[in-house]
Structures are given as structure tokens and as C-alpha cells.
Motif scaffolding. Structure first.
Motif, PDB file in Angstrom:
ATOM      1  N   PHE A   1       0.749  -1.090   0.022  1.00  0.00           N
ATOM      2  CA  PHE A   1      -0.200   0.045   0.027  1.00  0.00           C
ATOM      3  C   PHE A   1       0.672   1.246  -0.075  1.00  0.00           C
ATOM      4  CE2 PHE A   1      -2.753   3.248   2.274  1.00  0.00           C
ATOM      5  CZ  PHE A   1      -3.604   3.349   1.312  1.00  0.00           C
ATOM      6  N   LYS A   2       1.938   1.177   0.796  1.00  0.00           N
ATOM      7  CA  LYS A   2       2.863   2.276   0.739  1.00  0.00           C
ATOM      8  C   LYS A   2       3.771   2.407  -0.583  1.00  0.00           C
ATOM      9  CE  LYS A   2       5.154   3.499   4.465  1.00  0.00           C
ATOM     10  NZ  LYS A   2       6.072   3.390   5.774  1.00  0.00           N
ATOM     11  N   LEU A   3       4.028   1.347  -1.210  1.00  0.00           N
ATOM     12  CA  LEU A   3       4.713   1.349  -2.541  1.00  0.00           C
ATOM     13  C   LEU A   3       3.737   1.821  -3.508  1.00  0.00           C
ATOM     14  CD1 LEU A   3       7.048   0.162  -3.860  1.00  0.00           C
ATOM     15  CD2 LEU A   3       5.924  -1.614  -4.555  1.00  0.00           C
ATOM     16  N   ALA A   4       2.267   1.727  -3.371  1.00  0.00           N
ATOM     17  CA  ALA A   4       1.434   2.139  -4.461  1.00  0.00           C
ATOM     18  C   ALA A   4       1.286   3.757  -4.254  1.00  0.00           C
ATOM     19  CB  ALA A   4      -0.031   1.512  -4.112  1.00  0.00           C
ATOM     20  N   LEU A   5       1.390   4.252  -2.820  1.00  0.00           N
ATOM     21  CA  LEU A   5       1.481   5.802  -2.595  1.00  0.00           C
ATOM     22  C   LEU A   5       2.614   6.286  -2.635  1.00  0.00           C
ATOM     23  CD1 LEU A   5      -0.869   5.710   0.607  1.00  0.00           C
ATOM     24  CD2 LEU A   5      -1.824   6.228  -1.632  1.00  0.00           C
TER      25      LEU A   5
END
Length: 322
Positions: free
Chosen positions: A249-253
């Protein structure tokens, strides 16, 4: 090599020779008729011909047939996996090599500054220049973007079944990630030796990168190591399923942090051992296979003659041809 300017609709001077120009392509690789037409247009632009294959064994047989014809220039028309296989076959030869992007992600081609529009990419190749580069290898297997052990090879196994059912689309690639994470149980125990210095770690993924473009695309650190001619080694800090989902999720953001979400090592040589495993599932440029452990990473001893667009800036281990 001096700047000789563009060569519209013709081969650049460094590629001129008596050998043929051949485009190697999967007859099923084009996502639509536009891509197939682009391959035909590229053959016309480059003054070449098309050699088609189907399946992995078909690719290797086609490569051998092309090698026997002593081409001056070989173009791989497909995704990163096709690009890697053809590059591996012509590594250390005097054959110039180029890439026509027709795959899902095309990290290698995009990292060179080639357009994802294959017609535009063909024009860039026709006007390009040749540089010598060394590429990454693991246990003798070449790779252009990355090689890894852990959760990502498992994702590729799931992705194959998803693609077979729903087609090769980026949304399906993302769905295969979710399916794999739901099956995650526990991290690996690994011993990693970086330029002679060893350490033990628990991680869900050991990711050895050679594509600065791919790291920049995900806002990950490590591009300096790659641009300096080495590897960026990333270890994902995730010991549970929920931690994996948080990291993604942090990678996507674009908010992942080195030292929190992953650990990073810069290396010229890497050795990876997985506790309790004599053979491991290795992923490399979107392909996968089981190999004997340990995994030994290094740069190729011989160069690849790579065709790049005029504006491409060579890295530390890449040199202009005279």
C-alpha cells in the motif's frame, strides 16, 4: 563515437554490415492488430525481416536459427522476458541488439528512453547509436532489470494462471499480488554476502535490481548503486501478511521508507543462501525457474552491443563504441 545525427528510415552507420537485420517476435505477443502492424512497420523502417516464435522452446529454437544467419542487428519485439532471452543469446558477440517494447511493463526499454509506442520506438532505433554494456547475471543466467527470491517468484506462479484465464493486463498482474499475499505464511531466513561481508536476515523478498528506471518508478532508493555499475539489493521488512499489505500500500502511494519498509545494500557481487533450501525458485525479468543454491550475482564478463536512442546517457559500466 562522435555524434553523427539522425538517420531517418535507414540504419545508423554503426549498424551497417553485410549481415541481415532480424526482428524476433512472439506471434502472440502483440496485444492487438496495432502492435502486429507496428512490428511489420519496424521491419520496413529498419530494412529487416521478422522471425516469429511461439512459446519458450520456440523462442530458443528461433534464436539459434537467427544466430546461424550471422545478423548485423537483432531486435527483440516483446516484453522484458523476451528482451532478456535474446540479450542473453547475443551477449559477448559482435551483433548489435535492440528492443521493441510490446510487453506489459517494458522496464528495460523504458529505462533506455524508448517509447512504449512500438512505431515510435522503431524510429528511435533506426536513428540510434551503439554502446557496450555489461548486464547482471545470477548463477550464469543473465537478467536486465531484476532477479529475486521469495514472495515475488510466487507472485509470478499465480500470475501465469491469472493471465491464462483473464489475459495479460496490468490489472490482472496486480490481482495476482493480492492472491499471493493471502497465501503468505512466514518470511525466509537468508544469509546474504555483499562484497565479501555476510549477514543473516528474515525477509519476505530478496530483490536484486539492475534497473534504475524501475526503482525510480516505485520511488525506491538504490539508483546510485545501479548508475555506479553495480546492484541495488533490497530486503523487504515484512514478517506477516498484514505487514506485506502495508508495504505494498505504501509502495502504491510512493511513501515507502528505506530502513523501515526495506533494507538496502549497494553491491558489486552478492551471494544469497536460503536456510533449509538447496534449490530455490528464482525470478528474473518476469520469468522464473528453480535453480541450485546459493545464488551468486555478478556482472557479465563480456559486453552486450546495445542500440540506444540518441539522447540516452550511458551508465558507469556502459561505453560508447568508437
Amino acid at each position: 563515437m562522435p555524434d553523427q545525427g539522425p538517420y531517418p528510415m535507414d540504419l545508423p552507420t554503426p549498424l551497417a554490415s553485410e549481415g541481415p537485420v532480424i526482428i524476433i517476435t512472439n506471434r502472440k505477443s502483440g496485444r492487438n492488430s496495432r502492435d502486429r502492424e507496428a512490428v511489420e512497420a519496424a521491419a520496413k523502417t529498419l530494412g529487416g525481416e521478422i522471425a516469429s516464435f511461439s512459446g519458450g522452446k520456440g523462442l530458443m529454437a528461433t534464436i539459434e536459427q537467427v544466430r546461424a544467419r550471422r545478423p548485423s542487428l537483432v531486435i527483440s519485439a516483446g516484453g522484458d522476458g523476451t528482451a532478456m532471452a535474446v540479450a542473453n543469446a547475443f551477449l559477448g558477440t559482435d551483433v548489435a541488439y535492440g528492443v521493441l517494447p510490446l510487453g506489459t511493463f517494458n522496464y528495460f526499454a523504458r529505462g533506455l528512453g524508448l517509447s512504449e509506442d512500438p512505431s515510435e520506438a522503431a524510429q528511435q532505433l533506426a536513428q540510434g547509436r551503439v554502446i557496450d554494456i555489461t548486464i547482471g547475471q545470477v548463477n550464469g543466467q543473465a537478467f536486465l532489470n531484476n532477479a529475486s527470491v521469495g514472495i515475488y517468484p510466487s507472485i509470478l506462479k499465480v500470475r501465469e494462471t491469472v493471465y491464462q484465464k483473464w489475459g495479460r493486463r496490468r490489472i490482472m498482474a496486480h490481482w495476482s499480488v493480492v492472491k499471493t499475499f493471502l497465501r503468505f505464511r512466514k518470511p525466509m531466513k537468508v544469509r546474504i554476502t555483499v562484497d565479501g561481508v555476510a549477514g543473516r536476515y528474515r525477509t519476505a523478498l530478496v530483490f536484486v535490481a539492475r534497473s534504475a528506471f524501475q526503482l525510480e518508478n516505485f520511488r525506491l532508493e538504490g539508483t546510485d548503486a545501479i548508475k555506479g555499475g553495480g546492484f541495488a539489493v533490497l530486503l523487504v521488512n515484512a514478517h506477516t501478511r498484514m505487514e506485506l499489505f502495508r508495504r505494498v500500500f505504501k509502495l502504491a502511494l510512493g511513501t515507502v521508507e528505506e530502513g523501515v519498509d526495506y533494507d538496502l545494500f549497494a553491491a558489486n557481487e552478492v551471494c544469497v543462501e536460503v536456510e533449509g533450501r538447496k534449490r530455490v525458485l528464482l525470478a528474473y525479468d518476469g520469468e522464473k525457474r528453480r535453480v541450485d543454491a546459493p545464488l551468486k550475482f555478478g556482472m557479465s564478463d563480456t559486453p552486450l552491443r546495445l542500440v540506444v536512442p540518441q539522447g540516452y546517457q550511458p551508465l558507469a559500466n556502459e561505453t560508447e563504441e568508437e
